[in-house]
Design a protein around this motif. Sequence first.
Motif, PDB file in Angstrom:
ATOM      1  N   PRO A  14      -6.063  -4.157  -1.470  1.00 33.34           N
ATOM      2  CA  PRO A  14      -4.744  -4.771  -1.371  1.00 33.34           C
ATOM      3  C   PRO A  14      -3.667  -3.757  -1.013  1.00 33.34           C
ATOM      4  O   PRO A  14      -3.895  -2.546  -0.964  1.00 33.34           O
ATOM      5  N   LEU A  15      -2.492  -4.269  -0.797  1.00 33.10           N
ATOM      6  CA  LEU A  15      -1.312  -3.445  -0.601  1.00 33.10           C
ATOM      7  C   LEU A  15      -1.022  -2.670  -1.885  1.00 33.10           C
ATOM      8  O   LEU A  15      -1.228  -3.176  -2.993  1.00 33.10           O
ATOM      9  N   ASP A  16      -0.546  -1.434  -1.732  1.00 37.28           N
ATOM     10  CA  ASP A  16      -0.183  -0.618  -2.886  1.00 37.28           C
ATOM     11  C   ASP A  16       0.873  -1.340  -3.732  1.00 37.28           C
ATOM     12  O   ASP A  16       1.730  -2.051  -3.216  1.00 37.28           O
TER      13      ASP A  16
ATOM     14  N   ARG B 182       4.038  -3.807  -2.766  1.00 40.69           N
ATOM     15  CA  ARG B 182       3.942  -5.225  -3.161  1.00 40.69           C
ATOM     16  C   ARG B 182       5.178  -5.634  -3.966  1.00 40.69           C
ATOM     17  O   ARG B 182       5.776  -6.689  -3.728  1.00 40.69           O
ATOM     18  N   ASP B 183       5.586  -4.789  -4.912  1.00 41.86           N
ATOM     19  CA  ASP B 183       6.752  -5.116  -5.735  1.00 41.86           C
ATOM     20  C   ASP B 183       8.025  -5.169  -4.895  1.00 41.86           C
ATOM     21  O   ASP B 183       8.884  -6.033  -5.115  1.00 41.86           O
ATOM     22  N   ARG B 184       8.163  -4.261  -3.929  1.00 41.74           N
ATOM     23  CA  ARG B 184       9.359  -4.271  -3.085  1.00 41.74           C
ATOM     24  C   ARG B 184       9.415  -5.500  -2.187  1.00 41.74           C
ATOM     25  O   ARG B 184      10.494  -6.016  -1.888  1.00 41.74           O
TER      26      ARG B 184
ATOM     27  N   ILE C  14       1.611 -11.453   3.794  1.00 41.94           N
ATOM     28  CA  ILE C  14       2.393 -10.661   4.741  1.00 41.94           C
ATOM     29  C   ILE C  14       1.598  -9.444   5.208  1.00 41.94           C
ATOM     30  O   ILE C  14       1.555  -9.120   6.398  1.00 41.94           O
ATOM     31  N   ALA C  15       0.938  -8.752   4.272  1.00 39.31           N
ATOM     32  CA  ALA C  15       0.114  -7.601   4.653  1.00 39.31           C
ATOM     33  C   ALA C  15      -1.061  -8.033   5.525  1.00 39.31           C
ATOM     34  O   ALA C  15      -1.402  -7.369   6.518  1.00 39.31           O
TER      35      ALA C  15
ATOM     36  N   PRO D  40     -10.727  -6.090   6.685  1.00 42.33           N
ATOM     37  CA  PRO D  40      -9.386  -5.508   6.792  1.00 42.33           C
ATOM     38  C   PRO D  40      -8.922  -4.941   5.458  1.00 42.33           C
ATOM     39  O   PRO D  40      -9.184  -5.505   4.394  1.00 42.33           O
ATOM     40  N   SER D  41      -8.219  -3.827   5.538  1.00 43.02           N
ATOM     41  CA  SER D  41      -7.765  -3.127   4.334  1.00 43.02           C
ATOM     42  C   SER D  41      -6.272  -2.842   4.447  1.00 43.02           C
ATOM     43  O   SER D  41      -5.798  -2.312   5.458  1.00 43.02           O
ATOM     44  N   ALA D  42      -5.522  -3.173   3.387  1.00 39.91           N
ATOM     45  CA  ALA D  42      -4.066  -3.022   3.399  1.00 39.91           C
ATOM     46  C   ALA D  42      -3.577  -1.806   2.614  1.00 39.91           C
ATOM     47  O   ALA D  42      -2.375  -1.562   2.566  1.00 39.91           O
ATOM     48  N   SER D  43      -4.478  -1.034   2.026  1.00 38.78           N
ATOM     49  CA  SER D  43      -4.045   0.039   1.124  1.00 38.78           C
ATOM     50  C   SER D  43      -3.288   1.157   1.833  1.00 38.78           C
ATOM     51  O   SER D  43      -2.514   1.882   1.195  1.00 38.78           O
ATOM     52  N   ALA D  44      -3.481   1.308   3.143  1.00 38.21           N
ATOM     53  CA  ALA D  44      -2.812   2.389   3.880  1.00 38.21           C
ATOM     54  C   ALA D  44      -1.460   1.967   4.446  1.00 38.21           C
ATOM     55  O   ALA D  44      -0.763   2.780   5.058  1.00 38.21           O
TER      56      ALA D  44
END
Length: 231
Positions: free
Chosen positions: A63-65, A69-71, A86-87, A122-126
């Motif tokens: 997932p997104l960091d 995510r909070d922002r 969105i990511a 797909p990876s959103a962590s980056a």
Amino acid sequence: MTAAPGDQPIRDAATMILLRRTARESSVLMGMRGASAVFMPSKYVFPGGAVDAADAAAPLASPLDGLHRDRLLKEPRDVSPVPHAIAAAALRELAEETGLLIGRKDGPASTWPGYAETGLSPSASALQYVFRAITPPGRPRRFDAYFFVADAAEICGDPDDFGRACDELSHLHWVPLHQARALDLPFITEVVLAEIAELAGAVSHDTPLPQPDTVPFFDNRGHAPRFAQIA
């Protein structure tokens, strides 16, 4: 906030900025929209597009960091956005418009073109959330656009191979940052490029991109524009 009579509704959108850094220079990936496009015809832009309903359920390897995510959840419109969707949209649009993939082999299966054929997930962590802008009233299309940056080193495969790209963007190429603002750009793209140049210049090419302290936000929900910093 609902759209004014005769105005266009605002849709969530995601934009991907790929930053390619070497000891000599930093470049971004851009392409030109078609002359017949309803939104920003013949302009050079980053890959991106509207969030689809299916993006909320798209499987991601990571997932997104949490910070980003909070922002994304701050300063909502009528309802809170869905950070996962969105990511995912940013990664999907990147794959569709450029053929480039950011993913891993150890994640859930994806049916997206490119990912399905390669077995990547797909990876959103980056992805780093770095900018947000809402299209002003009176335009033929209006978007609440969330901009992400990722290092080109995260691309799986050849970063110069656009063979799987659709035809939505032409003249896809890596543009040196110091030359990019000479292209025919939308105003907001010029502003984002200035932010990215500052981010890239803050560290050497062989170190990770820094997390931005805040996210600039051009808020055009109403008829009076507003600028804010999302922390």
